[in-house]
Design a protein around this motif. Structure first.
Motif, PDB file in Angstrom:
ATOM      1  N   PRO A   1       0.828  -1.210   0.000  1.00  0.00           N
ATOM      2  CA  PRO A   1       0.000   0.000   0.000  1.00  0.00           C
ATOM      3  C   PRO A   1       0.863   1.261   0.000  1.00  0.00           C
ATOM      4  O   PRO A   1       1.976   1.289   0.538  1.00  0.00           O
ATOM      5  CB  PRO A   1      -0.800  -0.129   1.307  1.00  0.00           C
ATOM      6  CG  PRO A   1      -0.779  -1.582   1.631  1.00  0.00           C
ATOM      7  CD  PRO A   1       0.527  -2.089   1.131  1.00  0.00           C
ATOM      8  N   MET A   2       0.339   2.323  -0.594  1.00  0.00           N
ATOM      9  CA  MET A   2       1.062   3.589  -0.658  1.00  0.00           C
ATOM     10  C   MET A   2       1.098   4.295   0.693  1.00  0.00           C
ATOM     11  O   MET A   2       2.005   5.056   0.983  1.00  0.00           O
ATOM     12  CB  MET A   2       0.397   4.514  -1.695  1.00  0.00           C
ATOM     13  CG  MET A   2       0.510   4.028  -3.119  1.00  0.00           C
ATOM     14  SD  MET A   2       2.151   4.274  -3.808  1.00  0.00           S
ATOM     15  CE  MET A   2       2.548   2.627  -4.304  1.00  0.00           C
ATOM     16  N   HIS A   3       0.066   4.085   1.512  1.00  0.00           N
ATOM     17  CA  HIS A   3      -0.055   4.733   2.823  1.00  0.00           C
ATOM     18  C   HIS A   3       0.117   6.253   2.730  1.00  0.00           C
ATOM     19  O   HIS A   3       0.948   6.840   3.440  1.00  0.00           O
ATOM     20  CB  HIS A   3       0.966   4.164   3.811  1.00  0.00           C
ATOM     21  CG  HIS A   3       0.731   2.727   4.151  1.00  0.00           C
ATOM     22  ND1 HIS A   3      -0.468   2.256   4.673  1.00  0.00           N
ATOM     23  CD2 HIS A   3       1.546   1.636   4.044  1.00  0.00           C
ATOM     24  CE1 HIS A   3      -0.382   0.954   4.873  1.00  0.00           C
ATOM     25  NE2 HIS A   3       0.809   0.546   4.485  1.00  0.00           N
ATOM     26  N   PRO A   4      -0.663   6.933   1.878  1.00  0.00           N
ATOM     27  CA  PRO A   4      -0.537   8.394   1.819  1.00  0.00           C
ATOM     28  C   PRO A   4      -1.042   9.023   3.108  1.00  0.00           C
ATOM     29  O   PRO A   4      -1.887   8.461   3.811  1.00  0.00           O
ATOM     30  CB  PRO A   4      -1.421   8.769   0.627  1.00  0.00           C
ATOM     31  CG  PRO A   4      -2.433   7.670   0.555  1.00  0.00           C
ATOM     32  CD  PRO A   4      -1.715   6.425   0.983  1.00  0.00           C
ATOM     33  N   ALA A   5      -0.528  10.205   3.424  1.00  0.00           N
ATOM     34  CA  ALA A   5      -0.982  10.925   4.608  1.00  0.00           C
ATOM     35  C   ALA A   5      -2.417  11.400   4.411  1.00  0.00           C
ATOM     36  O   ALA A   5      -2.903  11.513   3.278  1.00  0.00           O
ATOM     37  CB  ALA A   5      -0.063  12.122   4.873  1.00  0.00           C
ATOM     38  N   THR A   6      -3.099  11.669   5.523  1.00  0.00           N
ATOM     39  CA  THR A   6      -4.454  12.216   5.438  1.00  0.00           C
ATOM     40  C   THR A   6      -4.429  13.506   4.622  1.00  0.00           C
ATOM     41  O   THR A   6      -3.580  14.369   4.821  1.00  0.00           O
ATOM     42  CB  THR A   6      -5.005  12.502   6.846  1.00  0.00           C
ATOM     43  OG1 THR A   6      -5.072  11.280   7.568  1.00  0.00           O
ATOM     44  CG2 THR A   6      -6.392  13.111   6.772  1.00  0.00           C
ATOM     45  N   GLY A   7      -5.351  13.603   3.705  1.00  0.00           N
ATOM     46  CA  GLY A   7      -5.376  14.744   2.790  1.00  0.00           C
ATOM     47  C   GLY A   7      -5.017  14.353   1.367  1.00  0.00           C
ATOM     48  O   GLY A   7      -5.128  15.173   0.455  1.00  0.00           O
ATOM     49  N   THR A   8      -4.599  13.083   1.174  1.00  0.00           N
ATOM     50  CA  THR A   8      -4.253  12.590  -0.161  1.00  0.00           C
ATOM     51  C   THR A   8      -5.133  11.397  -0.505  1.00  0.00           C
ATOM     52  O   THR A   8      -5.286  10.478   0.297  1.00  0.00           O
ATOM     53  CB  THR A   8      -2.776  12.159  -0.231  1.00  0.00           C
ATOM     54  OG1 THR A   8      -1.952  13.301   0.038  1.00  0.00           O
ATOM     55  CG2 THR A   8      -2.428  11.603  -1.603  1.00  0.00           C
TER      56      THR A   8
END
Length: 371
Positions: free
Chosen positions: A291-298
């Motif tokens: 998984p990419m695990h983007p930060a909240t907001g992405t």
């Protein structure tokens, strides 16, 4: 004669009364059955008024569900989305038990509904509208409105395995996004150096608190758990060449999160997600997807699931993009509903290419908002 008259009168009266009593009992039984075999009845207790204005974000809503039959499930809907999940019902009550839900309101208009189901059917309550007014200091500086900025990249003219539709898709997305208020940077058929420069310039324009969107159509690769944009001058012969000749999705995500730290970052990927160098099914310790695990907001939406290819289609536009543009132009379509809408549209056309998404935003996002 008098005796005969009295006898006939008595028989007539007795018959009439008996007939009435029989009809009354039958009617009562019929009415009782119709009352017991009905969907639930929902009565609001808080808020009681249809429209309410508050200045606090936290509210508690209350309602009573009346049902002669067992209530199977009930659910509170906040702006069309479940609040607290689907609740299992309870045995028969006549408003002896309330249902409650604690909500955090969004600034502006909040629409509330309750749905309840018994063995007969489902009932949806009357609408309740709560307007949340955010109190502002008169001396506070008002933040500038968020700009909508988009980068649209489309690659078709590969030396090997040229693609028909990415440029058509990119031009269509450019037009649609401009109609939706985006300032669009559009580039097609970029080699690696120009691709890197273009992305760098776009990241520099985000300014920390805007809506940034990147759309890519072209060849895509998934190697060692990362997705890669393939420039038109890249033809990696080996898996190890990919990281040096293509552009990493991880690099794009990190750049957007750093440049637009307090804003909204959206990525739409109309490209394949397979590894052409190896079989998708490999050993248990040799992962080809992470998984990419983007930060909240992405938020990232892919045209297809990990390990799968994205179909260019037989029409003017690719499958994913042709459905995407239909729905972003409809008012009040939540971003999180798009994958299911796209999937449904493709299935109706006889295609089975389910979109995939990762990440989450700080609130809701609508391409087109209508009151």
């Amino acid at each position: 004669m008098k005796t005969l008259f009295l006898l006939l009168t008595g028989l007539l009266l007795t018959g009439t009364v008996a007939g009435q009593r029989t009809a009354t009992v039958s009617s009562a039984q019929s009415n009782w059955v119709s009352i017991s075999k009905t969907p639930p009845v929902i009565a609001w207790k808080a808020p009681e008024a249809i429209r309410t204005t508050v200045t606090q974000a936290a509210v508690t809503v209350k309602a009573c569900i009346q049902s002669a039959d067992t209530v199977l499930t009930y659910q509170v809907l906040h702006n069309g989305r479940p609040a607290g999940g689907l609740q299992r019902g309870y045995k028969r009550v006549v408003c002896g038990q309330e249902i409650t839900a604690d909500l955090q309101l969004a600034p502006g208009t909040n629409e509330l509904l309750i749905k309840a189901t018994n063995s007969v059917g489902t009932t949806t309550s009357e609408l309740r509208i709560i307007t949340f007014l955010v109190e502002k200091s008169p001396t506070a500086l008002q933040p500038a409105a968020q700009k909508r900025l988009a980068l649209v990249l489309a690659n078709s003219t590969y030396k090997r395995q040229a693609l028909k539709n990415p440029v058509n898709d990119g031009r269509l997305m450019k037009t649609q996004l401009e109609n939706l208020g985006f300032t669009v940077t559009y580039k097609e058929n970029l080699p690696l150096q120009e691709l890197e420069n273009t992305i760098s310039d776009f990241l520099g324009s985000l300014s920390g608190n805007n809506i940034g969107l990147v759309y890519y159509a072209g060849h895509g690769l998934m190697v060692n758990g990362d997705n890669y944009l393939q420039p038109v001058d890249a033809d990696p012969a080996r898996e190890s060449d990919v990281r040096f000749k293509c552009y990493s999705m991880h690099q794009l995500i990190a750049g957007m999160e750093d440049a637009n730290r307090n804003g909204t970052n959206l990525i739409f990927w109309d490209a394949c997600r397979n590894n052409p160098y190896r079989s998708w099914r490999r050993g248990p310790d040799d992962r080809v997807y992470a998984p990419m695990h983007p930060a909240t907001g992405t938020y990232i939406m892919y045209a297809t699931r990990p390990g799968q290819t994205a179909d260019d289609g037989d029409e003017q536009n690719g499958l994913f993009t042709s459905e995407l543009v239909k729905h972003i132009n409809k008012p009040n379509v939540d971003l999180y509903d798009l994958p299911d809408l796209i999937d449904q549209g493709l299935q109706e056309r006889g295609y089975y290419q389910r979109p995939y998404h990762e990440g989450d935003l700080r609130g809701r996002f609508y391409f087109l908002r209508a009151n």
